[in-house]
Design a protein around this motif. Sequence first.
Motif, PDB file in Angstrom:
ATOM      1  N   ALA A 154      15.188   4.850  -0.592  1.00  0.00           N
ATOM      2  CA  ALA A 154      14.813   3.761   0.903  1.00  0.00           C
ATOM      3  C   ALA A 154      15.087   4.645   1.875  1.00  0.00           C
ATOM      4  CB  ALA A 154      16.297   2.789   0.693  1.00  0.00           C
ATOM      5  N   LYS A 155      15.804   5.710   1.978  1.00  0.00           N
ATOM      6  CA  LYS A 155      15.827   6.513   3.267  1.00  0.00           C
ATOM      7  C   LYS A 155      14.703   7.459   3.343  1.00  0.00           C
ATOM      8  CE  LYS A 155      20.847   6.844   3.781  1.00  0.00           C
ATOM      9  NZ  LYS A 155      21.816   7.791   3.476  1.00  0.00           N
ATOM     10  N   LYS A 156      14.058   7.850   2.299  1.00  0.00           N
ATOM     11  CA  LYS A 156      12.801   8.662   2.283  1.00  0.00           C
ATOM     12  C   LYS A 156      11.722   8.139   2.615  1.00  0.00           C
ATOM     13  CE  LYS A 156      10.889  12.394  -0.172  1.00  0.00           C
ATOM     14  NZ  LYS A 156      11.359  13.316  -1.279  1.00  0.00           N
ATOM     15  N   TRP A 157      11.404   6.651   2.169  1.00  0.00           N
ATOM     16  CA  TRP A 157      10.311   5.901   2.543  1.00  0.00           C
ATOM     17  C   TRP A 157      10.445   4.699   3.326  1.00  0.00           C
ATOM     18  CZ3 TRP A 157       6.416   9.231   1.311  1.00  0.00           C
ATOM     19  CH2 TRP A 157       6.519   9.876   0.148  1.00  0.00           C
ATOM     20  N   VAL A 158      11.669   4.584   3.739  1.00  0.00           N
ATOM     21  CA  VAL A 158      11.995   3.262   4.383  1.00  0.00           C
ATOM     22  C   VAL A 158      11.674   1.628   4.061  1.00  0.00           C
ATOM     23  CG1 VAL A 158      12.281   2.293   6.774  1.00  0.00           C
ATOM     24  CG2 VAL A 158      12.135   4.689   6.491  1.00  0.00           C
ATOM     25  N   GLY A 159      10.077   1.573   3.827  1.00  0.00           N
ATOM     26  CA  GLY A 159       9.839   0.236   3.164  1.00  0.00           C
ATOM     27  C   GLY A 159       8.308  -0.025   3.473  1.00  0.00           C
ATOM     28  N   GLY A 160       7.761  -1.070   3.261  1.00  0.00           N
ATOM     29  CA  GLY A 160       6.358  -1.122   3.792  1.00  0.00           C
ATOM     30  C   GLY A 160       5.223  -0.357   2.985  1.00  0.00           C
ATOM     31  N   ARG A 161       4.520   0.588   4.017  1.00  0.00           N
ATOM     32  CA  ARG A 161       3.461   1.200   3.429  1.00  0.00           C
ATOM     33  C   ARG A 161       4.199   2.540   2.773  1.00  0.00           C
ATOM     34  NH1 ARG A 161      -0.521   3.366   8.096  1.00  0.00           N
ATOM     35  NH2 ARG A 161      -2.056   2.507   6.791  1.00  0.00           N
TER      36      ARG A 161
END
Lengths: 75, 611
Positions: free
Chosen positions: B28-35
């Motif tokens: 989660a922290k590395k890619w956060v969300g969406g694209r």
Amino acid sequence: MKITVKLIGFLMYHAGFGEKEVEVPSSVTVEQLLPLINVKKSFAKIILRNGKAISFSEPLKDGDRIVISPLFSGG
Amino acid sequence: MKGWTGNILRINLSSKTVKKETYSEEFAKKWVGGRGFAVKILWDELKPGIDPLGPDNKLIVALGPIAGIPAPNTGKTVVAAKSPLTGGYGDGNLGTRVSIHLRKAGYDVLIVEGKADSPVGIYIEDDNVKFFPANEIWGNGSYKTMDWLYAKFGMGVGILTIGEGGENKVLYSIIRSLEGRAGGRPGMGAVMGSKNLKAIVVKGTKEIPVADPEAVKEIGKNDLKKINQIDKETGWTKQGTTSVLAWCNEVAALPVRNMRKTSHKDAWKIDGERLAAACVKVYGCPNCTMHCGLTILDKEGHEAEMDYENIGLLGSNLEIFDLAQVGSLNYLCDDFGIDTISAGAVLAFYADAIDQGAIEGDFRFGDAEKAKELLKLTANRKGIGDFLADGTMRMAQKIGKGSDAYAMHVKGMEISAYNCKFVPGMALAFGTSSIGAHHKESWIISFELNESSRESYGREKAQKVIELQRIRGGLFEFLVGCRFPWIELGWDLSNYALYFNKITGLDWTLDDFWTVSDRIYAMIRAFFVREFPDWDRTRDYPPKIWFDPSNADKEGIIAGKVLEYDKYDQLLDHFYDIRGWDKRGIPKMETAKLLGLNKEFEELSEYVTLE
Ligand code: SF4
């Protein structure tokens, strides 16, 4: 002197016109022009004279075409 | 973990199985969300070289921490897959109630795999997932389909659906939702269609977990109101995005006649002022108080929701200066579920190729009725439509005769409504847009006309393109929201750090976001390079015609001027240098390491030598 002013987007509703010829005192600056046409300085983001950007302190010349636009992105 | 649900819903259409999976806090922290989520999942799960229209491709629906929360303009959803149009990573961001419902159902990501043996839909209600036959609605346009779905599942549900364009795998078909919402320009609709998936319907009833519910409630209450006040004070939504048309016409950046011309005396007939006067309704996305979906009645009396890009490509670029007719083309594209931008570019390229004598045909610029006919053929891949459905890059390959020079695309995706014949920074923005020529990532044109100079190919422009990519192609695409409050109303970016922190309980600054953005850009580029190991910088070049002196405007403010290759190359060098990419446009190993992409770039190094 006479200049042509074209207003982009919502500025035209503030001023009450989209494009018109305006009679202004000679060598008026952009900054001095804005209150004359009812456009708030904080909304006037890009000023073009004959297609080139100019600053608020730029004195205008007879026959100039001035395009004033607010902040926008295009989509 | 707060702010993220931590859940992925995986649905396999071949086996009709459903699996609920979790993801880690580290992910989660590395890619956060969406694209961010989408590109990482597609990188990990897709084998290079798979057919984007085969069962091995995966459709990702990805949300981010602010999506669906009642904060400003959070009713957005990212849809992603390997693109049939570009062959690389593709995605889109559209306004839909899915953002709220999927999060409330307890998921941040939906992965759809495989292929159904007959047309189906997916209905998700919290923990329950059902498949329903879609034979009855297969072959219908998206408007009728949405009506059918609302009647079946209730008015308030979230819907993602396709029209005939997606079903028939038009390479630039999109996914549709709500009245006029559409997203996924690089053929995300075709990916759905290739899976025999007509619709995804979602209803969620749970609470979205947030770290500070009180603060989030206050944000929802106050900030939506404040944005509405700014909009009222300015009046931005009177014209919405369409105010840009008159400006582009003034600065010689309007797409006219397949971008051969940069302005037109009749442009005023289809500008924002005319549109505002013709507007009969305004639609918008959920959680938005500055609705921008200006709707007019088209020539046939349908409601057509317009924006600048649509009018630029389906209007001026085709030399159709009748707003109701442009509305008709817009309506047809929406109903068929094909991208208005690419459709306009394809028709303009077709007319241009006929004009140049490169191909035979009876379509001419300005012929709205024929354009409608061609759109119908395209959506159904009938006759000449089968050729048009493949987009400008493939059309040019078939036509030959040097037509690639005026096929207006980058990486296979059609250029949106800015004619950069002499706008170097914006040309770079299109050239380096991560998924192909999209305006959403870096709109630098006002900066280069105002704060820089139009003539400049200086480093400041490359720097600005990257700054904007970090915000527009990064932050808004991984937090998953709409960029318009910031862009159009000047809503401060620091608000988004505040929202993020109140939602997740973390303490991030905007700089932390920019690192995530850079990681995602490196990853999207890695995805493209893995698919095309012969990658070189020419893939970041805009079309040749913008460099062709014989195509220079004969009069007006940029008379005699076009882009120059050696200078564009310098600009590109600046861009690569600032990004830490090599001269081919591939992120260097040391850059990848700084971004925490060691593993992914070790994998990439099996396909291409990294610097
Ligand atoms: S500003 Fe327009 S695109 Fe953005 S959320 Fe509102 S209606 Fe949707």
